[in-house]
Design an enzyme around this catalytic site. Structure first.
Site: not given
Length: 484
Positions: A152-154, A179, A235, A256, A386
Site C-alpha cells: 500500500a502507498p503513503w 504499508p 509509483s 495502480e 507527476e
C-alpha cells in the site's frame, strides 16, 4: 529530556512481533518533521513467517461459504465505525492530515467499501452451465487465487489498505500487506481490528498479516514463492519493478500506479463553478492523489479569466495544522516528497509563470503552498511528469482536436475530466480521452460500485467494483460426461 518513541510491530499469525533481527526505522509525523514511533524493518525471516501464516490459513478460509466471509467483513466494517477516532488519530499522525477531513472524507467511504465487498463475497457468479459438446456438460467455477502479497502507498494508507484487503478477503484469499515505511501506524491498527474480529468469529488470525518495512521488504514479498498474486499501489518505477520480479514465477500482478489527469475546460463552462471544484480536486490531500486535478487545459478564449480566478482560489486555500478545521490539506508526506515538489518549481522553464504559491510554508513540517503555474508547453517536465503535490498547471488550447491530443499526450492514463455544457461534445471527449475514468463537469468523486484503474503507465487491474473483485479470483472450467 526526550520523549520515548511508540513501538509499532508486525502482525503475523495473530501476534504482534518485532522484526526477527530487531531492526527498526523511525516514523516521522510530516506535520512536525519529528519522529513519533519506530517500526520494524522486516527482512526475509519476517516475510517467510507472514507468508507461512497466510498459506496455512488459506484452505479453511477458501472453503468457507461466502455468507461466512461476509459476516467477517461486515463485522470489520462495524468495528471500523466503533474505533473510528483511533483510526483518525493514527492516520492524522501518519500523514499530518487534518483530523476533520479524515473523519468526514475517509472513514465513511472506507466503511462503505468494506460493506460493498462483503456483499460481493456472495456474488461469485459464472456463466451458465450448458452443453457445448454432445454428451458433456460444462460449468464454470470461480475460485480465490491464494495468498496475496499487497503493498500500500503513503498518500491514503488506510483507504488503500481497504481497497486491497477487502476484495481479497471477500473472494476467499488470505493476505500479507505491507504499508509504506513512512506510514505504518494506521495499518498496524487495522491489523488489531481485523485480528480481533477473526478471533471472535472463530477464524484463523493468519488470514490477515501486516509486515512493516522498506522497498527491500516489498521486493522479498513479491519474489516469495508462496503468493499467487502481487498487488501494489505506488509509483510507475515501483510498478515496473514489481512486474519484473513477479514475472520470475508468473505471479498475477495488480498495479495502480501514477496519474497525470487532464482537466479539459471548454469556453462554455461556468468558470466560477469549475474553478471552485477544480481547486478542491487539485489541492485536496496536498495534491497527493493519482487522480488529482493538477493538469488543466483551458480554451484560449477564457484562459486569462480562468487563470486569474484559479490563482485567487489558490490564494484563499489554506494548509496547516491537523486541528485547524479551516484547512483543506496538510503537509506533503515526507522530506523526499517536499524536495521533489520544490525541484519541479525550481526547474520551471523561463516561459512558465507562477501565478500563486510556489514555496514551502512554515518553519517545521513539510507544508507547501497551493500553487498555480501558467504559460506552459506540452513537452515541459512539469506537464509530462507527476508532481504529486499541491501544484496545478494551466495550458491554453485552441480547439477540441488539440485538447484531445494534449490531454492524451502523456504516459499516464488513469483519470480525466471534461467541463462543458455541450452534451455531444462531452460524449465525444469521453470516447476520445484515453483514461480509465472520465468525469464530466466534476472531478474526483469515487463510489464503491464503479471501477478505479487506468491504462498505459498508470498500470492495469481495477480497484473497487465487481471488476476489482474479479481480479482476486480465477476461472476454472469443469466438464462432466453425461454417460455416468
Amino acid at each position: 529530556m526526550t520523549t520515548a518513541l511508540r513501538r509499532l510491530r508486525n502482525y503475523i499469525d495473530g501476534e504482534f512481533r518485532d522484526a526477527a533481527d530487531g531492526r527498526t526505522t523511525e516514523v516521522v509525523n510530516p506535520a512536525t518533521g519529528e519522529a513519533y514511533a519506530t517500526a520494524p524493518l522486516s527482512a526475509a525471516a519476517d516475510v517467510d513467517a507472514a507468508m507461512a501464516a497466510a498459506e496455512a490459513a488459506f484452505p479453511a478460509w477458501r472453503d468457507l461459504i461466502p455468507a461466512e466471509r461476509q459476516k467477517v467483513l461486515l463485522k470489520i466494517a462495524d468495528r471500523f465505525e466503533e474505533r473510528a477516532e483511533e483510526l483518525i488519530a493514527a492516520e492524522s499522525e501518519n500523514c499530518g492530515k487534518p483530523v476533520a477531513l479524515v473523519r468526514s472524507e475517509e472513514i465513511p467511504p472506507m466503511v462503505d467499501q468494506i460493506r460493498f465487498f462483503a456483499g460481493a463475497a456472495r456474488m461469485l457468479e459464472g456463466r451458465s452451465a450448458g452443453e457445448y459438446m454432445d454428451g458433456f456438460t460444462s460449468i464454470i467455477r470461480r475460485e480465490p487465487v491464494g495468498v496475496c502479497a499487497q503493498v500500500a502507498p503513503w498518500n491514503y494508507p488506510m483507504m488503500m489498505a481497504v481497497w486491497k484487503f477487502a476484495p481479497a478477503l471477500a473472494a476467499g484469499n488470505t493476505v500479507v500487506i505491507k504499508p509504506s515505511d513512512t506510514t505504518p501506524a494506521s495499518t498496524v491498527l487495522i491489523a488489531d481490528i481485523i485480528g480481533s474480529v477473526l478471533d471472535e468469529l472463530g477464524h484463523s488470525r493468519g488470514v490477515f498479516n501486516v509486515i512493516c518495512g522498506d522497498r527491500e521488504t516489498g521486493r522479498l514479498m513479491v519474489e516469495h514463492k508462496v503468493p499467487a498474486m502481487a498487488s501494489i499501489t505506488g509509483s510507475v518505477r515501483a510498478g515496473m519493478q514489481v512486474a519484473e520480479s513477479a514475472s520470475k514465477d508468473l505471479k498475477r500482478v495488480h498495479l495502480e500506479l501514477g496519474g497525470k489527469a487532464p482537466v479539459v475546460v471548454f469556453e462554455d463552462t461556468d468558470i466560477a463553478k469549475a474553478v471552485e471544484d477544480i481547486s478542491v480536486a487539485g489541492y485536496f490531500n496536498a495534491g497527493q492523489d493519482c487522480t488529482a486535478a493538477t493538469r488543466v487545459l483551458v480554451h484560449e478564449s477564457i484562459h486569462d479569466e480562468f487563470v486569474a480566478a484559479l490563482a485567487k482560489a489558490a490564494s484563499e486555500t489554506k494548509t496547516g495544522a491537523v486541528d485547524d478545521e479551516d484547512v483543506l490539506y496538510g503537509p506533503l508526506n515526507n522530506a523526499n516528497q517536499l524536495k521533489q515538489v520544490k525541484g519541479f518549481i525550481e526547474r520551471l522553464p523561463a516561459h512558465a509563470k507562477i501565478e500563486a504559491g510556489g514555496e514551502q510554508v512554515g518553519e517545521k513540517g513539510y507544508f507547501f503552498a497551493p500553487t498555480v503555474v501558467s504559460g506552459l508547453k506540452q513537452d515541459d517536465e512539469i506537464v509530462q511528469h507527476e508532481v504529486f503535490g499541491p501544484v496545478i498547471t494551466v495550458q491554453s488550447f485552441s480547439d477540441e482536436k488539440q485538447a484531445v491530443e494534449w490531454a492524451n499526450g502523456v504516459e499516464y492514463a488513469l483519470a480525466s475530466s471534461v467541463w462543458t455544457k455541450d452534451h455531444a461534445r462531452a460524449m465525444r471527449m469521453s470516447r476520445s480521452l484515453d483514461f480509465g475514468c472520465v468525469w464530466i463537469n466534476t472531478h474526483i468523486p469515487l463510489v464503491a460500485e464503479m471501477p478505479h484503474g487506468g491504462f498505459k503507465k498508470s498500470g492495469y487491474g481495477k480497484d473497487l467494483s465487481a471488476y476489482g473483485f474479479d481480479d482476486y479470483t480465477r476461472i476454472k472450467h469443469v466438464m462432466t460426461s453425461l454417460d455416468g
